[in-house]
Design a protein around this motif. Sequence first.
Motif, PDB file in Angstrom:
ATOM      1  N   UNK A  32     -12.854   7.006   7.511  1.00  0.00           N
ATOM      2  CA  UNK A  32     -13.320   7.298   9.098  1.00  0.00           C
ATOM      3  C   UNK A  32     -13.382   6.326   9.546  1.00  0.00           C
ATOM      4  N   UNK A  33     -12.308   5.400   9.295  1.00  0.00           N
ATOM      5  CA  UNK A  33     -11.781   4.618  10.945  1.00  0.00           C
ATOM      6  C   UNK A  33      -9.974   4.335   9.843  1.00  0.00           C
ATOM      7  N   UNK A  34      -9.385   3.727  11.722  1.00  0.00           N
ATOM      8  CA  UNK A  34      -8.088   3.115  11.284  1.00  0.00           C
ATOM      9  C   UNK A  34      -7.994   2.310  10.279  1.00  0.00           C
ATOM     10  N   UNK A  35      -6.787   2.282   9.746  1.00  0.00           N
ATOM     11  CA  UNK A  35      -6.567   0.779   8.910  1.00  0.00           C
ATOM     12  C   UNK A  35      -4.981   0.358   9.752  1.00  0.00           C
ATOM     13  N   UNK A  36      -4.859  -0.441   8.825  1.00  0.00           N
ATOM     14  CA  UNK A  36      -3.112  -1.218   9.654  1.00  0.00           C
ATOM     15  C   UNK A  36      -2.262  -0.263   9.481  1.00  0.00           C
ATOM     16  N   UNK A  37      -1.534   0.146   8.487  1.00  0.00           N
ATOM     17  CA  UNK A  37      -0.841   1.083   8.168  1.00  0.00           C
ATOM     18  C   UNK A  37      -0.650   2.609   8.635  1.00  0.00           C
ATOM     19  N   UNK A  67       7.833   8.590  24.238  1.00  0.00           N
ATOM     20  CA  UNK A  67       8.541   7.250  23.543  1.00  0.00           C
ATOM     21  C   UNK A  67       7.830   6.654  22.297  1.00  0.00           C
ATOM     22  N   UNK A  68       8.233   6.585  21.564  1.00  0.00           N
ATOM     23  CA  UNK A  68       7.369   5.996  20.576  1.00  0.00           C
ATOM     24  C   UNK A  68       6.787   4.678  20.962  1.00  0.00           C
ATOM     25  N   UNK A  69       5.203   4.103  21.131  1.00  0.00           N
ATOM     26  CA  UNK A  69       4.311   3.420  21.888  1.00  0.00           C
ATOM     27  C   UNK A  69       4.015   3.534  23.280  1.00  0.00           C
ATOM     28  N   UNK A  70       3.997   5.227  23.484  1.00  0.00           N
ATOM     29  CA  UNK A  70       3.891   5.934  25.019  1.00  0.00           C
ATOM     30  C   UNK A  70       3.123   7.255  24.357  1.00  0.00           C
ATOM     31  N   UNK A  71       2.623   7.403  23.841  1.00  0.00           N
ATOM     32  CA  UNK A  71       2.184   8.860  22.972  1.00  0.00           C
ATOM     33  C   UNK A  71       0.521   8.607  22.285  1.00  0.00           C
ATOM     34  N   UNK A  72       0.767   7.027  22.034  1.00  0.00           N
ATOM     35  CA  UNK A  72      -1.340   7.441  22.069  1.00  0.00           C
ATOM     36  C   UNK A  72      -0.931   5.870  21.706  1.00  0.00           C
ATOM     37  N   UNK A  73      -3.077   5.593  22.769  1.00  0.00           N
ATOM     38  CA  UNK A  73      -3.034   4.344  22.281  1.00  0.00           C
ATOM     39  C   UNK A  73      -4.244   4.147  21.939  1.00  0.00           C
ATOM     40  N   UNK A  74      -4.125   2.947  21.176  1.00  0.00           N
ATOM     41  CA  UNK A  74      -6.031   2.909  19.805  1.00  0.00           C
ATOM     42  C   UNK A  74      -6.077   2.015  20.280  1.00  0.00           C
ATOM     43  N   UNK A  75      -7.680   3.265  20.570  1.00  0.00           N
ATOM     44  CA  UNK A  75      -8.257   2.415  21.207  1.00  0.00           C
ATOM     45  C   UNK A  75      -9.219   1.362  21.070  1.00  0.00           C
TER      46      UNK A  75
END
Length: 194
Positions: A32-37, A67-75
Amino acid sequence: MSDLHDHAVLTLEQLVTVIGEPSERARTKVRHHLDDDDRDWLATSPLCFLATSDAQGRCDVSPKGDPPGSLVHVVDDHTVALAERPGNRRVDGYRNLLGNPHVGLVFVVPGRSDTLRINGSAALVSDAPWFDRLAVQGRRPVLGLVVTIEEVFGHCAKSLVRAGVWHPETWGSSAPQVREREETQVASYGAALY
Protein backbone atom coordinates in the motif's frame (compact mmCIF):
# COMPACT_ATOMS: atom_id res chain seq x y z
CA MET A 1 -23.26 -16.97 -31.16
CA SER A 2 -24.91 -19.68 -29.04
CA ASP A 3 -21.46 -21.25 -28.48
CA LEU A 4 -20.38 -18.04 -26.73
CA HIS A 5 -23.37 -18.16 -24.40
CA ASP A 6 -22.89 -21.87 -23.73
CA HIS A 7 -19.34 -21.24 -22.54
CA ALA A 8 -19.76 -17.86 -20.87
CA VAL A 9 -17.99 -17.44 -17.54
CA LEU A 10 -20.45 -15.50 -15.41
CA THR A 11 -19.54 -16.21 -11.78
CA LEU A 12 -16.44 -16.06 -9.62
CA GLU A 13 -16.77 -19.81 -9.02
CA GLN A 14 -16.67 -20.49 -12.78
CA LEU A 15 -13.69 -18.17 -13.20
CA VAL A 16 -11.73 -19.91 -10.43
CA THR A 17 -12.61 -23.30 -11.93
CA VAL A 18 -11.09 -22.25 -15.26
CA ILE A 19 -8.11 -20.20 -14.02
CA GLY A 20 -7.39 -21.60 -10.55
CA GLU A 21 -6.35 -19.79 -7.37
CA PRO A 22 -3.34 -17.42 -7.26
CA SER A 23 -0.18 -18.64 -5.57
CA GLU A 24 0.63 -17.39 -2.08
CA ARG A 25 3.36 -15.18 -3.54
CA ALA A 26 0.96 -13.59 -6.04
CA ARG A 27 -1.68 -13.12 -3.35
CA THR A 28 0.64 -11.38 -0.88
CA LYS A 29 2.76 -9.20 -3.20
CA VAL A 30 0.43 -6.21 -2.99
CA ARG A 31 1.70 -3.29 -0.90
CA HIS A 32 0.00 0.00 0.00
CA HIS A 33 3.06 2.21 -0.32
CA LEU A 34 6.19 2.54 -2.45
CA ASP A 35 9.43 0.85 -1.46
CA ASP A 36 12.95 1.65 -2.71
CA ASP A 37 12.67 -0.77 -5.65
CA ASP A 38 9.43 0.91 -6.75
CA ARG A 39 11.08 4.33 -6.59
CA ASP A 40 13.99 3.07 -8.71
CA TRP A 41 11.55 1.60 -11.24
CA LEU A 42 9.60 4.86 -11.52
CA ALA A 43 12.82 6.87 -11.96
CA THR A 44 13.78 4.60 -14.88
CA SER A 45 10.41 4.27 -16.61
CA PRO A 46 9.75 6.39 -19.72
CA LEU A 47 6.28 4.95 -20.37
CA CYS A 48 3.12 4.11 -18.51
CA PHE A 49 -0.43 3.25 -19.38
CA LEU A 50 -3.20 5.07 -17.52
CA ALA A 51 -6.51 3.20 -17.18
CA THR A 52 -9.66 5.06 -16.18
CA SER A 53 -13.41 4.59 -16.43
CA ASP A 54 -16.20 7.11 -16.36
CA ALA A 55 -19.10 7.14 -13.89
CA GLN A 56 -20.99 4.65 -16.11
CA GLY A 57 -18.02 2.24 -16.28
CA ARG A 58 -16.88 2.99 -19.85
CA CYS A 59 -13.11 2.51 -19.94
CA ASP A 60 -10.12 4.26 -21.46
CA VAL A 61 -6.42 3.41 -21.51
CA SER A 62 -3.95 6.10 -22.52
CA PRO A 63 -0.18 5.84 -22.92
CA LYS A 64 1.88 8.49 -21.15
CA GLY A 65 5.53 8.89 -22.05
CA ASP A 66 8.49 11.13 -21.27
CA PRO A 67 12.23 10.73 -20.78
CA PRO A 68 13.07 8.68 -17.68
CA GLY A 69 12.91 10.90 -14.61
CA SER A 70 10.43 13.31 -16.25
CA LEU A 71 7.36 11.09 -16.48
CA VAL A 72 6.51 10.60 -12.83
CA HIS A 73 7.34 12.41 -9.60
CA VAL A 74 7.27 10.56 -6.27
CA VAL A 75 5.57 12.97 -3.87
CA ASP A 76 5.88 10.56 -0.92
CA ASP A 77 5.57 6.82 -0.19
CA HIS A 78 1.81 6.98 -0.79
CA THR A 79 1.57 9.47 -3.67
CA VAL A 80 2.91 9.81 -7.21
CA ALA A 81 2.25 12.44 -9.85
CA LEU A 82 2.33 12.19 -13.65
CA ALA A 83 3.08 15.04 -16.01
CA GLU A 84 0.64 15.88 -18.79
CA ARG A 85 2.08 17.44 -21.94
CA PRO A 86 0.30 19.27 -24.76
CA GLY A 87 -1.26 16.73 -27.11
CA ASN A 88 -4.42 16.12 -29.04
CA ARG A 89 -6.57 17.63 -26.25
CA ARG A 90 -9.06 14.73 -26.20
CA VAL A 91 -8.18 14.04 -22.53
CA ASP A 92 -10.59 11.08 -22.46
CA GLY A 93 -9.05 9.64 -19.29
CA TYR A 94 -9.05 13.00 -17.54
CA ARG A 95 -12.70 13.52 -18.43
CA ASN A 96 -13.36 10.13 -16.84
CA LEU A 97 -11.58 11.18 -13.65
CA LEU A 98 -14.01 14.02 -13.15
CA GLY A 99 -16.75 11.43 -12.54
CA ASN A 100 -14.70 8.51 -11.21
CA PRO A 101 -11.29 9.09 -9.56
CA HIS A 102 -10.13 5.44 -9.65
CA VAL A 103 -7.10 4.73 -11.86
CA GLY A 104 -4.76 1.92 -12.78
CA LEU A 105 -1.20 2.59 -13.94
CA VAL A 106 1.25 0.15 -15.54
CA PHE A 107 4.85 1.42 -15.77
CA VAL A 108 7.18 -0.11 -18.37
CA VAL A 109 10.98 -0.06 -18.55
CA PRO A 110 12.43 -0.90 -21.99
CA GLY A 111 14.19 -4.24 -22.02
CA ARG A 112 12.44 -5.42 -18.83
CA SER A 113 9.57 -7.85 -19.17
CA ASP A 114 8.09 -7.24 -15.75
CA THR A 115 6.10 -4.09 -15.05
CA LEU A 116 5.11 -2.02 -12.03
CA ARG A 117 1.41 -1.61 -11.36
CA ILE A 118 -0.18 1.11 -9.23
CA ASN A 119 -3.89 1.31 -8.47
CA GLY A 120 -5.38 4.25 -6.63
CA SER A 121 -7.46 7.38 -6.78
CA ALA A 122 -6.42 10.45 -8.70
CA ALA A 123 -6.96 14.18 -8.92
CA LEU A 124 -5.89 16.74 -11.51
CA VAL A 125 -3.91 19.85 -10.57
CA SER A 126 -3.06 22.82 -12.78
CA ASP A 127 0.14 23.65 -10.86
CA ALA A 128 2.30 22.29 -8.06
CA PRO A 129 5.83 22.92 -6.74
CA TRP A 130 7.09 19.74 -8.43
CA PHE A 131 6.06 20.86 -11.95
CA ASP A 132 9.55 22.34 -12.37
CA ARG A 133 11.12 18.93 -11.65
CA LEU A 134 9.07 17.39 -14.48
CA ALA A 135 10.02 20.00 -17.08
CA VAL A 136 11.21 18.61 -20.44
CA GLN A 137 13.26 20.89 -22.69
CA GLY A 138 12.36 23.80 -20.43
CA ARG A 139 8.62 23.15 -20.66
CA ARG A 140 6.62 22.46 -17.54
CA PRO A 141 3.63 20.09 -17.62
CA VAL A 142 0.27 21.62 -18.51
CA LEU A 143 -1.43 19.46 -15.85
CA GLY A 144 -0.45 17.05 -13.16
CA LEU A 145 -2.22 13.82 -12.26
CA VAL A 146 -1.79 13.15 -8.54
CA VAL A 147 -2.40 9.51 -7.60
CA THR A 148 -2.97 8.38 -4.04
CA ILE A 149 -1.70 4.80 -3.96
CA GLU A 150 -4.05 2.06 -2.82
CA GLU A 151 -2.06 -0.85 -4.26
CA VAL A 152 1.39 -1.24 -5.77
CA PHE A 153 3.10 -4.39 -6.97
CA GLY A 154 5.44 -5.83 -9.54
CA HIS A 155 3.53 -7.48 -12.34
CA CYS A 156 4.45 -10.85 -13.83
CA ALA A 157 6.63 -10.83 -16.95
CA LYS A 158 4.81 -13.60 -18.83
CA SER A 159 2.69 -11.43 -21.15
CA LEU A 160 5.59 -9.29 -22.39
CA VAL A 161 7.79 -12.37 -22.75
CA ARG A 162 5.12 -14.14 -24.83
CA ALA A 163 4.57 -11.00 -26.93
CA GLY A 164 8.29 -10.61 -27.64
CA VAL A 165 8.01 -6.82 -27.43
CA TRP A 166 11.73 -6.28 -26.81
CA HIS A 167 12.85 -8.72 -29.52
CA PRO A 168 12.88 -7.04 -32.98
CA GLU A 169 13.14 -10.40 -34.73
CA THR A 170 9.52 -11.09 -33.63
CA TRP A 171 8.07 -7.79 -34.89
CA GLY A 172 7.73 -8.78 -38.54
CA SER A 173 5.63 -11.88 -37.98
CA SER A 174 2.46 -10.44 -39.55
CA ALA A 175 1.77 -10.40 -43.30
CA PRO A 176 3.74 -7.71 -45.22
CA GLN A 177 0.61 -5.88 -46.45
CA VAL A 178 -0.69 -5.60 -42.87
CA ARG A 179 2.66 -4.28 -41.62
CA GLU A 180 2.79 -1.68 -44.37
CA ARG A 181 -0.76 -0.48 -43.61
CA GLU A 182 -0.06 -0.23 -39.87
CA GLU A 183 3.10 1.81 -40.40
CA THR A 184 1.24 4.21 -42.68
CA GLN A 185 -1.61 4.61 -40.19
CA VAL A 186 0.74 5.32 -37.30
CA ALA A 187 2.55 8.01 -39.28
CA SER A 188 -0.75 9.63 -40.31
CA TYR A 189 -2.07 9.66 -36.74
CA GLY A 190 0.84 11.83 -35.63
CA ALA A 191 0.44 14.20 -38.56
CA ALA A 192 -3.29 14.65 -37.89
CA LEU A 193 -3.00 15.35 -34.17
CA TYR A 194 -1.25 18.66 -33.97
